[in-house]
Every structure is written in structure tokens, then in C-alpha cells.
Enzyme design. Structure first.
Site, short mmCIF file in Angstrom:
data_model
loop_
_atom_site.label_atom_id
_atom_site.label_comp_id
_atom_site.label_asym_id
_atom_site.label_seq_id
_atom_site.Cartn_x
_atom_site.Cartn_y
_atom_site.Cartn_z
CG HIS A 144 -0.44 0.19 2.52
ND1 HIS A 144 -0.06 -0.85 3.34
CD2 HIS A 144 -0.19 1.32 3.24
CE1 HIS A 144 0.39 -0.38 4.49
NE2 HIS A 144 0.33 0.94 4.45
CG HIS B 50 0.07 4.58 4.10
ND1 HIS B 50 -0.77 3.90 4.95
CD2 HIS B 50 -0.70 5.53 3.50
CE1 HIS B 50 -1.99 4.43 4.87
NE2 HIS B 50 -1.97 5.40 3.99
CG ASP C 284 4.58 2.87 7.19
OD1 ASP C 284 3.89 3.16 6.19
OD2 ASP C 284 4.09 2.38 8.23
CG HIS C 285 4.50 -0.27 4.29
ND1 HIS C 285 5.09 -1.19 5.13
CD2 HIS C 285 3.49 0.29 5.01
CE1 HIS C 285 4.44 -1.19 6.29
NE2 HIS C 285 3.47 -0.30 6.23
CG HIS D 59 -3.59 0.19 6.37
ND1 HIS D 59 -3.74 0.65 7.65
CD2 HIS D 59 -2.46 0.78 5.90
CE1 HIS D 59 -2.73 1.47 7.95
NE2 HIS D 59 -1.95 1.57 6.90
CE1 TYR E 167 -6.00 5.12 8.73
CE2 TYR E 167 -7.15 3.34 7.57
CZ TYR E 167 -6.00 4.08 7.79
OH TYR E 167 -4.87 3.80 7.08
CG HIS F 43 3.58 -2.91 10.07
ND1 HIS F 43 4.49 -1.96 10.52
CD2 HIS F 43 2.73 -2.25 9.27
CE1 HIS F 43 4.17 -0.78 10.02
NE2 HIS F 43 3.11 -0.92 9.25
ZN LIG Z 1 0.05 2.19 6.14
#
Ligand SMILES: [Zn+2]
Length: 309
Positions: A122, A124, A126-127, A198, A229, A263
Site C-alpha cells: 500500500h 504509505h 513506511d512501505h 488499510h 480512521y 509489519h
Molecule cells: Zn500504512
């Protein structure tokens, strides 16, 4: 604010020969095209996305299956799959991980030009953080779906839930995939499954590998959390809960002998501990069930809060 038209310096100036002409022209060249008043607000400060240390802690790559290696940090997954025709990378973690990933790839015999595809979960920071840098360094084809490609192109800005809080270098997607489509390389097939949760564009990927001599269906399944959210009456995402339910159902149906998640600790992996990297193997069904329970709890909380207003 209207701009003053810049005066034309060359037409009215007397002609001067030699080197003096450009020097005399200098003052008018330096005159500002518009004026800035001291009352103008300063440009905004850039806010870096700060994350916990484990997400930034490099560890030695380790083998997950015959072709599949974990090359991420302690707390953020990046998977490298080596085929006979080059390699495929799934996710990268934080933006600052690019050089670490290239070094890990080199240590596993994968030169930058050997990386053929960058696939991801996805959009974001952090990925997907280092994807733009890795695309430049390797020439690999970046693959995404239409929903995620928009967020990648915006570098995470105007996120439905986070606004402009988590930004990363924007990514130009080379190839768009549809639900169920497969990327093929070196005799391996990497099939994408849309698992909205997510993020609306969340993707999970499955492929076949071997582990301890047995055929193993690997499922790299996206995040299913809903951190902060708004699930009820969200004007940016009216059908968010329906999408989560669809995502959970899709995840339960995946071929899934070995589950890995962006994660790693969310699916029982402990990459920091070389002796116990997979202490509690989790099924895709159990992962989805836990996600759905957490979602239902958040929904109940938000309903109670609304009723109390
Ligand atoms: Zn995320």
C-alpha cells in the site's frame, strides 16, 4: 496578488561597446520581478515522518523460502524473490532504506540491473518510501493498481486519513494491474489480490516457492489496521467499512501456507531474533479474523461516541 510587468532593459538603453555593457545591465537584471513584503507568512516548515527505531534498524537478510529472502529492517518488511531471469522486490519500508536495500541485494548477488519488478502493498511512506529511489537506481518496472498509483504519484499527500502528514518521494507507476492479474518472471507467477482495508488500493500478493523441500504458497498480505480512521460517515470514504469486509473475505480465501505482512510482527514474525523468526505462524484466516475483530471494536466505540454526542 497582481504581478508588476517587468520593464524591458534592452530597448531604451544607449548602446555601449565592449565589456561595460553587461556590467551596466546588471542593476536592472537584479531588480526583483515582484516585491515581497515582510508581512508575508514564511514558507511552511517541512515535517519529517518520525517512526520508532525498530522500523529503522537494519538486520542481516534471512531466507524465508528457496527463492524468497527478507531484506527489510527489524520492523518493516521488504522481500526479495530471486528467479532465473532476475529478481522481484516487494515493498521497501521507509524512504531512507534505499541504500540499505541495494546493499542487501548486492550481498545476495542481485546487481541493480537484475531487479526487474518492484511490487508493493500500500502507498504509505513506511512501505513505499524508497520505491522512487530504487526505480531510479535499478530501472525496475514499478507495478501498482490504479487506486494506489494515484497516491504514489502524490507522494502520499492528500491521504484520505492522514492528509499531508506522511509524505514520501512521489513514484511514477510503470504498469497497472487488475485484481487477479499475475506478474511473471523466470517461471514464477506473482498474483495480485485486491484487499481494500488499510488503504482503498491495498494489495496482497501470492506466489509458489519451496520451503524445507515442500511446495509452499507464500502470501504477502497487506495491513488491515485502521489507525485513528473515521469509520462512520467518513465524507472521503463513504463505503470504508464495506471495503474492509471485502478485504477480510479476500484474505481468508488466499492460498496461504506461509503468511508474511508489511509489519512482520502483525503476523507473528520476529525478524530481530535470528533464532526465532517465526515463533507463532499465523494463517491468513486468523490474520483476517483478528483484523475484523479490531475493526468491529473500533466501530462499536465510534457508534457509542456518536450516540453520546
Ligand atoms: Zn500504512
Amino acid at each position: 496578488m497582481r504581478r508588476m510587468p517587468a520593464s524591458s532593459p534592452s530597448t531604451s538603453r544607449p548602446r555601449l561597446a565592449g565589456v561595460l555593457a553587461p556590467l551596466l545591465a546588471l542593476p536592472s537584471m537584479l531588480a526583483p520581478a515582484h516585491t515581497v513584503s515582510a508581512a508575508d507568512a514564511p514558507l511552511p516548515q517541512l515535517q519529517a515522518y518520525e517512526v520508532r527505531e525498530a522500523w529503522r534498524q537494519p538486520i542481516a537478510p534471512f531466507q524465508v523460502a528457496a527463492h524468497t529472502w527478507y531484506i527489510g529492517t527489524q520492523g518493516l518488511s521488504a522481500l526479495l524473490v530471486k528467479t532465473g531471469d532476475g529478481a522481484v522486490l516487494f515493498d521497501g519500508g521507509m524512504p531512507q532504506a534505499a541504500d540499505m536495500l541495494l546493499a542487501h541485494m548486492a550481498s545476495l548477488g542481485v546487481a541493480p540491473g537484475d531487479l526487474k519488478y518492484i511490487l508493493h502493498s500500500h502507498a504509505h511512506g513506511d512501505h513505499a518510501g524508497p520505491i522512487a529511489a530504487l526505480q531510479r537506481a535499478t530501472g525496475a518496472t514499478v507495478v501498482s493498481n490504479a487506486e494506489s498509483a494515484v497516491l504514489l504519484a502524490r507522494g502520499g499527500s492528500d491521504d484520505i486519513h492522514f492528509g499531508d502528514a506522511i509524505l514520501f518521494p512521489p513514484v511514477h507507476v510503470d504498469r497497472l494491474v487488475m485484481d487477479g492479474e499475475a506478474i511473471e518472471l523466470g517461471g514464477m507467477r506473482f498474483t495480485v489480490h485486491f484487499t481494500p482495508a488499510h488503504t482503498p488500493g491495498s494489495m496482497s500478493w501470492t506466489w509458489n516457492d519451496q520451503r524445507e523441500g515442500r511446495d509452499t504458497a507464500i502470501a504477502y498480505v497487506d495491513s488491515i489496521s485502521a489507525p485513528g480512521y473515521r469509520l462512520l460517515g467518513n465524507p472521503r470514504y463513504p463505503h470504508i467499512v464495506d471495503d474492509y469486509r471485502r478485504g477480510f473475505a479476500a484474505i481468508r480465501a488466499l492460498p496461504c501456507d506461509l503468511l508474511i505482512t508489511p509489519h512482520p510482527d502483525a503476523s507473528g514474525w520476529a525478524p530481530a531474533d535470528a533464532g526465532a523468526r517465526l515463533p507463532r505462524p499465523m494463517t491468513c484466516r486468523a490474520y483476517a479474523d483478528a483484523g475484523e475483530r479490531a475493526l468491529d471494536e473500533r466501530l462499536a466505540q465510534q457508534r457509542a461516541a456518536e450516540a453520546g454526542d
